[in-house]
Design a protein around this motif. Structure first.
Motif, PDB file in Angstrom:
ATOM      1  N   LYS A   1       0.806  -1.232   0.000  1.00 21.64           N
ATOM      2  CA  LYS A   1       0.000   0.000   0.000  1.00 21.64           C
ATOM      3  C   LYS A   1       0.838   1.280   0.000  1.00 21.64           C
ATOM      4  CE  LYS A   1      -0.579   0.309   5.011  1.00 21.64           C
ATOM      5  NZ  LYS A   1      -1.548   0.395   6.125  1.00 21.64           N
ATOM      6  N   ARG A   2       2.104   1.177   0.395  1.00 20.36           N
ATOM      7  CA  ARG A   2       2.904   2.401   0.423  1.00 20.36           C
ATOM      8  C   ARG A   2       3.437   2.762  -0.963  1.00 20.36           C
ATOM      9  NH1 ARG A   2       8.444   1.114   0.734  1.00 20.36           N
ATOM     10  NH2 ARG A   2       8.638  -1.137   0.675  1.00 20.36           N
ATOM     11  N   LEU A   3       3.282   1.860  -1.924  1.00 27.06           N
ATOM     12  CA  LEU A   3       3.743   2.142  -3.281  1.00 27.06           C
ATOM     13  C   LEU A   3       2.757   3.033  -4.026  1.00 27.06           C
ATOM     14  CD1 LEU A   3       4.881  -1.382  -4.506  1.00 27.06           C
ATOM     15  CD2 LEU A   3       6.349   0.516  -3.838  1.00 27.06           C
ATOM     16  N   MET A   4       3.289   3.945  -4.806  1.00 26.58           N
ATOM     17  CA  MET A   4       2.435   4.779  -5.633  1.00 26.58           C
ATOM     18  C   MET A   4       1.691   3.919  -6.654  1.00 26.58           C
ATOM     19  SD  MET A   4       1.200   7.703  -6.058  1.00 26.58           S
ATOM     20  CE  MET A   4       0.675   9.018  -7.164  1.00 26.58           C
ATOM     21  N   GLU A   5       2.346   2.847  -7.101  1.00 28.99           N
ATOM     22  CA  GLU A   5       1.715   1.926  -8.057  1.00 28.99           C
ATOM     23  C   GLU A   5       0.400   1.374  -7.504  1.00 28.99           C
ATOM     24  OE1 GLU A   5       4.877   2.180  -7.502  1.00 28.99           O
ATOM     25  OE2 GLU A   5       6.072   1.703  -9.284  1.00 28.99           O
ATOM     26  N   PHE A   6       0.388   1.095  -6.227  1.00 35.90           N
ATOM     27  CA  PHE A   6      -0.816   0.592  -5.558  1.00 35.90           C
ATOM     28  C   PHE A   6      -1.967   1.585  -5.709  1.00 35.90           C
ATOM     29  CE2 PHE A   6      -3.441   0.890  -1.763  1.00 35.90           C
ATOM     30  CZ  PHE A   6      -3.876  -0.415  -1.549  1.00 35.90           C
ATOM     31  N   LEU A   7      -1.687   2.842  -5.377  1.00 39.12           N
ATOM     32  CA  LEU A   7      -2.726   3.871  -5.461  1.00 39.12           C
ATOM     33  C   LEU A   7      -3.153   4.122  -6.907  1.00 39.12           C
ATOM     34  CD1 LEU A   7      -4.505   6.052  -4.184  1.00 39.12           C
ATOM     35  CD2 LEU A   7      -2.554   7.593  -4.237  1.00 39.12           C
ATOM     36  N   MET A   8      -2.182   4.148  -7.801  1.00 38.54           N
ATOM     37  CA  MET A   8      -2.497   4.440  -9.205  1.00 38.54           C
ATOM     38  C   MET A   8      -3.397   3.366  -9.816  1.00 38.54           C
ATOM     39  SD  MET A   8      -0.289   7.156 -10.374  1.00 38.54           S
ATOM     40  CE  MET A   8       0.223   6.710 -11.996  1.00 38.54           C
ATOM     41  N   LEU A   9      -3.113   2.107  -9.513  1.00 33.46           N
ATOM     42  CA  LEU A   9      -3.941   1.036 -10.059  1.00 33.46           C
ATOM     43  C   LEU A   9      -5.354   1.111  -9.482  1.00 33.46           C
ATOM     44  CD1 LEU A   9      -4.265  -1.460 -11.821  1.00 33.46           C
ATOM     45  CD2 LEU A   9      -3.398  -2.853  -9.939  1.00 33.46           C
ATOM     46  N   ASN A  10      -5.440   1.335  -8.171  1.00 34.02           N
ATOM     47  CA  ASN A  10      -6.754   1.468  -7.547  1.00 34.02           C
ATOM     48  C   ASN A  10      -7.523   2.660  -8.108  1.00 34.02           C
ATOM     49  OD1 ASN A  10      -7.434  -0.529  -5.337  1.00 34.02           O
ATOM     50  ND2 ASN A  10      -5.320  -0.035  -4.813  1.00 34.02           N
ATOM     51  N   LEU A  11      -6.808   3.754  -8.338  1.00 37.56           N
ATOM     52  CA  LEU A  11      -7.455   4.942  -8.907  1.00 37.56           C
ATOM     53  C   LEU A  11      -7.940   4.688 -10.333  1.00 37.56           C
ATOM     54  CD1 LEU A  11      -5.425   8.095  -7.807  1.00 37.56           C
ATOM     55  CD2 LEU A  11      -7.873   7.714  -7.539  1.00 37.56           C
ATOM     56  N   MET A  12      -7.131   3.985 -11.096  1.00 38.19           N
ATOM     57  CA  MET A  12      -7.540   3.681 -12.469  1.00 38.19           C
ATOM     58  C   MET A  12      -8.816   2.858 -12.481  1.00 38.19           C
ATOM     59  SD  MET A  12      -4.695   2.912 -15.298  1.00 38.19           S
ATOM     60  CE  MET A  12      -3.518   4.128 -15.852  1.00 38.19           C
ATOM     61  N   MET A  13      -8.900   1.932 -11.542  1.00 42.72           N
ATOM     62  CA  MET A  13     -10.124   1.127 -11.448  1.00 42.72           C
ATOM     63  C   MET A  13     -11.288   2.000 -10.996  1.00 42.72           C
ATOM     64  SD  MET A  13      -8.619  -2.416  -9.836  1.00 42.72           S
ATOM     65  CE  MET A  13     -10.189  -3.317  -9.942  1.00 42.72           C
ATOM     66  N   ALA A  14     -11.011   2.856 -10.011  1.00 48.25           N
ATOM     67  CA  ALA A  14     -12.053   3.720  -9.456  1.00 48.25           C
ATOM     68  C   ALA A  14     -12.579   4.714 -10.499  1.00 48.25           C
ATOM     69  CB  ALA A  14     -11.519   4.467  -8.242  1.00 48.25           C
ATOM     70  N   MET A  15     -11.724   5.122 -11.413  1.00 52.07           N
ATOM     71  CA  MET A  15     -12.117   6.124 -12.410  1.00 52.07           C
ATOM     72  C   MET A  15     -12.550   5.488 -13.726  1.00 52.07           C
ATOM     73  SD  MET A  15      -9.408   9.261 -11.870  1.00 52.07           S
ATOM     74  CE  MET A  15      -7.914   8.436 -12.347  1.00 52.07           C
TER      75      MET A  15
END
Length: 205
Positions: A60-74
């Motif tokens: 979860k501390r990786l930016m990749e984690f957030l970016m993938l989740n955001l891509m799914m969310a958007m």
DNA sequence: TGTACTTCGCCGCTATCATG
DNA sequence: CATGATAGCGGCGAAGTACA
């Protein structure tokens, strides 16, 4: 707090954390006022994905984690709009826009900059020759990215291919106007844009 | 078992180059 | 000229090592 299973997903493939991110990406007020508290509760410690037969743990501390989740969310909202308006996918600007409303405690300032976001996208693009490439994204043209169609996610105790999990059929089907849903009146031209995008993605699966 | 020090893997970040 | 792509330096912390 009462021990609900936060790993469950809704009918369009999003878990509770991603639904919160979806809301934050649509509503700046939610992002600034409400997101921080809910983020802490719903954020998983990691997510498990698979690309080209390789198992990848995204902490979860990786930016990749957030970016993938955001891509799914958007996916249904912003990607839908981008496709309909001009046949584009995700660009670094989408992330800059959305993250600019996130509190610094959730996402530090340095991670909201265009250059940094572009770097993460490019570093994890499937064809990139990089030691730490997690192959999360696929570039469809200059500056335009989608989630790697070859990606599988470990969701609800099974492997799900990403575009089986997310529904291409429902892309842009509903966009939000303020708080409420409405169905887009898609004319023939927009319908063609959507069809083209769908077949483009399917061809890469 | 503790602690002080060293090594090393893993990225964070940005300078710089490329592109349209 | 604005935006995107890339290389690679440097920092950090985990793992390894040495010795008490």
């Amino acid at each position: 707090d009462m021990g609900a299973n936060t790993g469950l997903i809704n009918n369009v493939g999003l878990n509770a954390f991603q639904i919160a991110l979806e809301q934050a990406s649509i509503d700046p007020k939610y992002a600034t006022k409400k997101l921080a508290a809910i983020y802490e509760i719903l954020e998983p410690d990691y997510m498990t994905v698979q690309a080209e037969g390789r198992l990848i743990k995204l902490d979860k501390r990786l930016m990749e984690f957030l970016m993938l989740n955001l891509m799914m969310a958007m996916f249904y909202t912003r990607l839908g709009e981008n496709v309909v308006r001009g046949g584009n996918a995700f660009s670094s600007g989408d992330f800059v826009d959305v993250l600019s409303h996130f509190p610094d405690t959730v996402v530090p300032e340095r991670r909201k900059k265009r250059a940094y976001i572009s770097n993460i996208l490019s570093k994890n693009e499937v064809t990139r020759d990089d030691k730490y490439n997690r192959k999360l994204f696929r570039r469809i043209k200059h500056g335009q990215y989608i989630i790697n169609p070859q990606l599988s996610l470990w969701v609800e105790d099974e492997w799900r291919s990403i575009y089986d999990l997310l529904s291409l059929d429902l892309l842009a089907y509903r966009l939000r106007d303020g708080q409420s849903y409405f169905y887009v009146n898609i004319d023939e031209h927009l319908q063609k844009q959507l069809e083209h995008f769908r077949s483009q993605v399917m061809a890469l699966c």
